[in-house]
Design a protein around this motif. Structure first.
Motif, PDB file in Angstrom:
ATOM      1  N   UNK A   1       0.799  -1.238   0.040  1.00  0.00           N
ATOM      2  CA  UNK A   1       0.008   0.039  -0.046  1.00  0.00           C
ATOM      3  C   UNK A   1       0.794   1.309  -0.081  1.00  0.00           C
ATOM      4  N   UNK A   2       1.926   1.432   0.691  1.00  0.00           N
ATOM      5  CA  UNK A   2       2.858   2.470   0.819  1.00  0.00           C
ATOM      6  C   UNK A   2       3.682   2.799  -0.280  1.00  0.00           C
ATOM      7  N   UNK A   3       3.892   1.478  -0.992  1.00  0.00           N
ATOM      8  CA  UNK A   3       4.840   1.796  -2.279  1.00  0.00           C
ATOM      9  C   UNK A   3       3.763   2.257  -3.456  1.00  0.00           C
ATOM     10  N   UNK A   4       2.244   1.679  -3.366  1.00  0.00           N
ATOM     11  CA  UNK A   4       1.401   2.547  -4.364  1.00  0.00           C
ATOM     12  C   UNK A   4       1.114   3.800  -4.098  1.00  0.00           C
ATOM     13  N   UNK A   5       1.276   4.210  -2.831  1.00  0.00           N
ATOM     14  CA  UNK A   5       0.992   5.668  -2.336  1.00  0.00           C
ATOM     15  C   UNK A   5       2.085   6.425  -2.790  1.00  0.00           C
ATOM     16  N   UNK A   6       3.484   5.933  -2.497  1.00  0.00           N
ATOM     17  CA  UNK A   6       4.488   6.596  -2.863  1.00  0.00           C
ATOM     18  C   UNK A   6       4.546   6.805  -4.416  1.00  0.00           C
ATOM     19  N   UNK A   7       4.317   5.861  -5.289  1.00  0.00           N
ATOM     20  CA  UNK A   7       4.554   5.985  -6.509  1.00  0.00           C
ATOM     21  C   UNK A   7       3.336   7.224  -7.205  1.00  0.00           C
TER      22      UNK A   7
ATOM     23  N   UNK B   1       4.587  10.572  -8.898  1.00  0.00           N
ATOM     24  CA  UNK B   1       3.933  11.111 -10.133  1.00  0.00           C
ATOM     25  C   UNK B   1       3.428  12.413 -10.151  1.00  0.00           C
ATOM     26  N   UNK B   2       2.767  12.519  -9.004  1.00  0.00           N
ATOM     27  CA  UNK B   2       2.202  14.354  -8.649  1.00  0.00           C
ATOM     28  C   UNK B   2       3.207  15.200  -8.723  1.00  0.00           C
ATOM     29  N   UNK B   3       4.445  14.809  -7.888  1.00  0.00           N
ATOM     30  CA  UNK B   3       5.452  15.737  -7.893  1.00  0.00           C
ATOM     31  C   UNK B   3       6.094  16.014  -9.219  1.00  0.00           C
ATOM     32  N   UNK B   4       6.180  15.019  -9.883  1.00  0.00           N
ATOM     33  CA  UNK B   4       6.698  14.990 -11.401  1.00  0.00           C
ATOM     34  C   UNK B   4       5.865  15.864 -12.193  1.00  0.00           C
ATOM     35  N   UNK B   5       4.332  16.024 -12.047  1.00  0.00           N
ATOM     36  CA  UNK B   5       3.692  16.756 -12.703  1.00  0.00           C
ATOM     37  C   UNK B   5       3.782  18.297 -12.139  1.00  0.00           C
ATOM     38  N   UNK B   6       4.030  18.288 -10.946  1.00  0.00           N
ATOM     39  CA  UNK B   6       3.770  20.022 -10.420  1.00  0.00           C
ATOM     40  C   UNK B   6       5.630  20.340 -10.931  1.00  0.00           C
TER      41      UNK B   6
END
Length: 73
Positions: free
Chosen positions: A36-42, A46-51
């Motif tokens: 679950x944490x790996x999924x959340x981290x990913x 991805x959101x950080x890369x969008x920003x």
């Protein structure tokens, strides 16, 4: 010669089996938490890369504003 196992040995084996079962359960739960944490981290990555992409796009549009304060200050 008898094949009977002393009760103290049987009790110890039962205790060990219970501990192993508990550890197996805990290992499974920890594995699920890590997944679950790996999924959340990913998702966060991805959101950080969008920003970052948006920031780079804004920066590429023109020169950065001057860092001097306005004349009325």
């Amino acid at each position: 010669m008898t094949d009977e196992v002393p009760s103290d040995v049987t009790d110890r084996l039962d205790t060990l089996e219970a501990h192993i079962a508990h550890q197996d359960q805990m290992l499974q739960e920890l594995s699920e938490v890590m997944n679950d944490q790996r999924t959340e981290f990913d998702l966060i990555k991805a959101r950080l890369n969008q920003f970052l992409d948006r920031i780079h796009a804004v920066e590429a549009q023109g020169p950065a504003p001057e860092s001097r304060p306005p004349p009325h200050w």
